[in-house]
Design an enzyme around this catalytic site. Sequence first.
Site, PDB file in Angstrom:
ATOM      1  N   ALA A  64      22.765  18.719 -30.120  1.00 17.48           N
ATOM      2  CA  ALA A  64      23.585  19.783 -30.696  1.00 17.48           C
ATOM      3  C   ALA A  64      24.612  19.166 -31.642  1.00 17.48           C
ATOM      4  O   ALA A  64      24.990  18.004 -31.489  1.00 17.48           O
ATOM      5  CB  ALA A  64      24.278  20.553 -29.590  1.00 17.48           C
ATOM      6  N   GLY A 109      20.311  17.875 -26.870  1.00 10.29           N
ATOM      7  CA  GLY A 109      19.473  19.014 -27.255  1.00 10.29           C
ATOM      8  C   GLY A 109      18.199  18.580 -27.965  1.00 10.29           C
ATOM      9  O   GLY A 109      17.202  19.307 -27.958  1.00 10.29           O
ATOM     10  N   GLU A 112      15.898  17.804 -25.217  1.00 13.77           N
ATOM     11  CA  GLU A 112      15.528  19.101 -24.623  1.00 13.77           C
ATOM     12  C   GLU A 112      14.546  19.864 -25.518  1.00 13.77           C
ATOM     13  O   GLU A 112      13.669  20.575 -25.022  1.00 13.77           O
ATOM     14  CB  GLU A 112      16.790  19.926 -24.377  1.00 13.77           C
ATOM     15  CG  GLU A 112      17.655  19.329 -23.272  1.00 13.77           C
ATOM     16  CD  GLU A 112      19.048  19.909 -23.224  1.00 13.77           C
ATOM     17  OE1 GLU A 112      19.670  20.089 -24.299  1.00 13.77           O
ATOM     18  OE2 GLU A 112      19.524  20.207 -22.114  1.00 13.77           O
ATOM     19  N   GLU A 132      25.021  13.996 -22.765  1.00 14.41           N
ATOM     20  CA  GLU A 132      26.074  15.009 -22.746  1.00 14.41           C
ATOM     21  C   GLU A 132      27.252  14.630 -21.859  1.00 14.41           C
ATOM     22  O   GLU A 132      28.408  14.957 -22.145  1.00 14.41           O
ATOM     23  CB  GLU A 132      25.506  16.365 -22.275  1.00 14.41           C
ATOM     24  CG  GLU A 132      24.590  17.055 -23.280  1.00 14.41           C
ATOM     25  CD  GLU A 132      23.130  16.659 -23.132  1.00 14.41           C
ATOM     26  OE1 GLU A 132      22.828  15.613 -22.521  1.00 14.41           O
ATOM     27  OE2 GLU A 132      22.276  17.408 -23.662  1.00 14.41           O
TER      28      GLU A 132
HETATM   29  N1  DAK Z   1      26.289  16.036 -33.953  1.00 10.06           N
HETATM   30  C1  DAK Z   1      26.985  15.901 -35.110  1.00 10.06           C
HETATM   31  N2  DAK Z   1      26.983  14.788 -35.854  1.00 10.06           N
HETATM   32  C2  DAK Z   1      26.269  13.746 -35.425  1.00 10.06           C
HETATM   33  C3  DAK Z   1      25.512  13.811 -34.224  1.00 10.06           C
HETATM   34  C4  DAK Z   1      25.542  15.021 -33.478  1.00 10.06           C
HETATM   35  N3  DAK Z   1      24.841  15.217 -32.354  1.00 10.06           N
HETATM   36  N4  DAK Z   1      24.923  12.620 -34.049  1.00 10.06           N
HETATM   37  C5  DAK Z   1      25.274  11.880 -35.096  1.00 10.06           C
HETATM   38  N5  DAK Z   1      26.067  12.530 -35.930  1.00 10.06           N
HETATM   39  C6  DAK Z   1      26.680  12.089 -37.179  1.00 10.06           C
HETATM   40  C7  DAK Z   1      27.700  10.982 -36.960  1.00 10.06           C
HETATM   41  O1  DAK Z   1      28.947  11.519 -36.598  1.00 10.06           O
HETATM   42  C8  DAK Z   1      27.718  10.331 -38.299  1.00 10.06           C
HETATM   43  O2  DAK Z   1      28.444  11.141 -39.189  1.00 10.06           O
HETATM   44  P1  DAK Z   1      29.425  10.514 -40.320  1.00 10.06           P
HETATM   45  O3  DAK Z   1      30.363   9.619 -39.588  1.00 10.06           O
HETATM   46  O4  DAK Z   1      28.484   9.755 -41.226  1.00 10.06           O
HETATM   47  O5  DAK Z   1      30.051  11.706 -40.948  1.00 10.06           O
HETATM   48  C9  DAK Z   1      26.255  10.403 -38.737  1.00 10.06           C
HETATM   49  O6  DAK Z   1      25.678  11.461 -37.981  1.00 10.06           O
HETATM   50  C10 DAK Z   1      25.486   9.128 -38.419  1.00 10.06           C
HETATM   51  O7  DAK Z   1      25.701   8.819 -37.059  1.00 10.06           O
HETATM   52  P2  DAK Z   1      26.057   7.351 -36.549  1.00 10.06           P
HETATM   53  O8  DAK Z   1      26.889   6.631 -37.529  1.00 10.06           O
HETATM   54  O9  DAK Z   1      26.599   7.490 -35.163  1.00 10.06           O
HETATM   55  O10 DAK Z   1      24.603   6.689 -36.515  1.00 10.06           O
HETATM   56  P3  DAK Z   1      24.060   5.556 -35.560  1.00 10.06           P
HETATM   57  O11 DAK Z   1      22.724   5.206 -36.093  1.00 10.06           O
HETATM   58  O12 DAK Z   1      25.071   4.461 -35.358  1.00 10.06           O
HETATM   59  O13 DAK Z   1      23.885   6.267 -34.124  1.00 10.06           O
HETATM   60  C11 DAK Z   1      23.165   8.055 -32.638  1.00 10.06           C
HETATM   61  C12 DAK Z   1      22.941   7.303 -33.977  1.00 10.06           C
HETATM   62  C13 DAK Z   1      22.224   9.245 -32.646  1.00 10.06           C
HETATM   63  C14 DAK Z   1      22.766   7.126 -31.473  1.00 10.06           C
HETATM   64  C15 DAK Z   1      24.654   8.449 -32.510  1.00 10.06           C
HETATM   65  O14 DAK Z   1      25.050   9.123 -33.702  1.00 10.06           O
HETATM   66  C16 DAK Z   1      24.918   9.357 -31.339  1.00 10.06           C
HETATM   67  O15 DAK Z   1      25.084   8.895 -30.194  1.00 10.06           O
HETATM   68  N6  DAK Z   1      24.986  10.669 -31.605  1.00 10.06           N
HETATM   69  C17 DAK Z   1      25.357  11.673 -30.605  1.00 10.06           C
HETATM   70  C18 DAK Z   1      24.251  11.893 -29.617  1.00 10.06           C
HETATM   71  C19 DAK Z   1      24.671  12.907 -28.562  1.00 10.06           C
HETATM   72  O16 DAK Z   1      25.710  12.727 -27.890  1.00 10.06           O
HETATM   73  N7  DAK Z   1      23.890  13.966 -28.413  1.00 10.06           N
HETATM   74  C20 DAK Z   1      24.177  15.027 -27.462  1.00 10.06           C
HETATM   75  C21 DAK Z   1      24.965  16.107 -28.153  1.00 10.06           C
HETATM   76  S1  DAK Z   1      25.435  17.405 -27.005  1.00 10.06           S
HETATM   77  C22 DAK Z   1      23.404  24.557 -24.891  1.00 10.06           C
HETATM   78  C23 DAK Z   1      22.252  24.009 -25.350  1.00 10.06           C
HETATM   79  C24 DAK Z   1      22.225  22.688 -25.786  1.00 10.06           C
HETATM   80  C25 DAK Z   1      23.347  21.926 -25.802  1.00 10.06           C
HETATM   81  C26 DAK Z   1      24.505  22.464 -25.345  1.00 10.06           C
HETATM   82  C27 DAK Z   1      24.529  23.787 -24.872  1.00 10.06           C
HETATM   83  N8  DAK Z   1      23.449  25.900 -24.395  1.00 10.06           N
HETATM   84  C28 DAK Z   1      22.191  26.700 -24.442  1.00 10.06           C
HETATM   85  C29 DAK Z   1      24.520  26.441 -23.700  1.00 10.06           C
HETATM   86  C30 DAK Z   1      23.236  20.575 -26.295  1.00 10.06           C
HETATM   87  C31 DAK Z   1      24.237  19.677 -26.283  1.00 10.06           C
HETATM   88  C32 DAK Z   1      24.047  18.410 -26.937  1.00 10.06           C
HETATM   89  O17 DAK Z   1      23.005  18.055 -27.441  1.00 10.06           O
END
Ligand code: DAK
Length: 259
Positions: A64, A109, A112, A132
């Site tokens: 997400a 997500g 998922e 998450e």
């Molecule tokens: N969202 C927004 N921006 C993101 C992102 C994300 N999930 N993942 C990466 N980015 C952005 C980074 O902030 C960065 O932006 P800038 O700084 O360039 O502006 C750019 O993408 C490149 O990222 P990195 O510099 O971090 O790149 P790396 O190669 O070093 O790392 C990475 C890649 C994918 C390992 C890392 O970016 C990372 O850990 N990202 C977050 C992964 C994460 O935590 N995912 C879970 C998100 S929470 C629901 C349904 C679903 C959900 C919730 C509720 N309901 C039905 C109620 C789902 C929740 C989630 O998925």
Amino acid sequence: MGEFVSVSTDEHGVATLRLDRAPMNALNSQVWSELGDAAAQLTDDDAVGAVVLWGGPKIFAAGADIKQMQGMDFQEFFAHGGALQQAFDALARIPKVTIAAVNGYALGGGCELALTADFRYAADNAKLGQPEILLGVIPGAGGTQRLTRLVGVQRAKELVYGGGMVDAQEALAIGLVDRVFGPDEVYERAVEAARRYAAGPYALRMAKKAIDEGRELDLDSALRLETTLFTACFATEDRRIGMDSFVANGPGKAAFVRR
Ligand code: DAK
């Protein structure tokens, strides 16, 4: 069709649902809504026999959009959370065989989203996980449920409690993915497999329904569901084609029409 989600169908009846939102395919509310629309289209379009979900050659999806979620409050999520879940439910219920082809990260997500598919084919550079917990939340689109049903309670707890990632080989070992290929071939291999399913009979829909709905039931009810769906196959043209072909030409030569 959408700005970030497109559907294209080849001459063999294989549709590719392509997610394309640079740089990380983060799922904002617009992507979520487009995924729901795509699920409806893929369900309804009779020209589609099987589906490949793909995020492109670099990344499947990083989950997400955290930057969008950061500014949201309880009321907003309470109002929209159900719709988000419904979009993934609609993908999981597409009554055709679906394969997620995963290059790079499939996180939160994104993982998922892959879990909504019948099969997951991963590139050997793929990394999957439910991070998450590191954001102070829990998985919200199947990561505590579809994941647990797939890999079991213990492996799901490790992934969800720890927020870590598994690489493609470990994902294969725990059953989170089904096949591992080189990064350049994973999409093509998924399409090849999808073509075989697209050439299959209408009964594949019954098989998917029997397995996916049956596993939520007690054994007795599930077996009765199976009998009902078996019987329903007799309403299809493909049942006649399959049996006539066997009697005339032996096994495996039927040319099905998906009706
Ligand atoms: N969202 C927004 N921006 C993101 C992102 C994300 N999930 N993942 C990466 N980015 C952005 C980074 O902030 C960065 O932006 P800038 O700084 O360039 O502006 C750019 O993408 C490149 O990222 P990195 O510099 O971090 O790149 P790396 O190669 O070093 O790392 C990475 C890649 C994918 C390992 C890392 O970016 C990372 O850990 N990202 C977050 C992964 C994460 O935590 N995912 C879970 C998100 S929470 C629901 C349904 C679903 C959900 C919730 C509720 N309901 C039905 C109620 C789902 C929740 C989630 O998925």
